[in-house]
Motif scaffolding. Structure first.
Motif, PDB file in Angstrom:
ATOM      1  N   VAL A  91       0.775  -1.074   0.028  1.00 35.86           N
ATOM      2  CA  VAL A  91      -0.055  -0.046  -0.143  1.00 35.86           C
ATOM      3  C   VAL A  91       0.784   1.097  -0.038  1.00 35.86           C
ATOM      4  N   ARG A  92       0.931   2.046  -1.054  1.00 32.17           N
ATOM      5  CA  ARG A  92       1.808   3.230  -1.248  1.00 32.17           C
ATOM      6  C   ARG A  92       0.983   4.583  -0.780  1.00 32.17           C
ATOM      7  N   ASN A  93       2.313   5.480   0.033  1.00 31.80           N
ATOM      8  CA  ASN A  93       1.763   6.828   0.314  1.00 31.80           C
ATOM      9  C   ASN A  93       0.662   6.997   1.247  1.00 31.80           C
ATOM     10  N   ILE A  94       0.703   5.935   2.222  1.00 34.85           N
ATOM     11  CA  ILE A  94      -0.531   6.218   3.393  1.00 34.85           C
ATOM     12  C   ILE A  94      -0.059   7.378   4.246  1.00 34.85           C
ATOM     13  N   GLU A  95      -1.127   8.278   4.464  1.00 36.62           N
ATOM     14  CA  GLU A  95      -0.730   9.397   5.488  1.00 36.62           C
ATOM     15  C   GLU A  95      -1.071   8.854   6.878  1.00 36.62           C
ATOM     16  N   ILE A  96       0.003   8.826   7.765  1.00 29.81           N
ATOM     17  CA  ILE A  96      -0.350   8.573   9.235  1.00 29.81           C
ATOM     18  C   ILE A  96      -0.222   9.745  10.064  1.00 29.81           C
ATOM     19  N   LYS A  97      -1.236  10.039  11.026  1.00 28.66           N
ATOM     20  CA  LYS A  97      -1.166  11.028  11.725  1.00 28.66           C
ATOM     21  C   LYS A  97      -0.997  10.802  13.201  1.00 28.66           C
TER      22      LYS A  97
END
Length: 114
Positions: A91-97
């Motif tokens: 899974v590419r380019n996941i934004e994790i906050k």
């Protein structure tokens, strides 16, 4: 004056308790299968970190289960997702906050082998 000091102390103690109760970063598995391996790398770097499923009591993440993610700072990541049958996907380019839940669903899986 004492009442004000007591109120401030109580508010500070409550804020500290709320911070301690934070659940941190969590993955929500919305894929249709149980995840047996989950690794993160800064987006585009192929520098895979530890298997995060080891943070779970049964070392796997069932469908609709959440997994606590550790030792990861907020940012953009790629994920390597492994399944029991040796299938592996990315899974590419996941934004994790910070202190937030991010999810992965079947539609997010790319470059699967097997």
């Amino acid at each position: 004056m004492r009442w004000i000091l007591a109120s401030v102390a109580l508010l500070l103690a409550s804020a500290g308790e709320l911070a301690a109760q934070s659940k941190g970063i969590r993955l929500w598995n919305l894929t249709t299968a149980t995840i047996s391996s989950f690794q993160l790398s800064p987006a585009g770097k192929n520098a895979w970190g530890a298997n995060q499923t080891l943070n779970d009591k049964d070392k796997e993440v069932d469908h609709d289960e959440r997994l606590r993610i550790t030792s990861v700072e907020p940012g953009r990541y790629d994920a390597k997702v492994g399944y029991r049958d040796s299938k592996q996907c990315f899974v590419r380019n996941i934004e994790i906050k910070a202190d937030a839940v991010f999810s992965i669903a079947d539609k997010d899986l790319k470059d699967c082998n097997k």
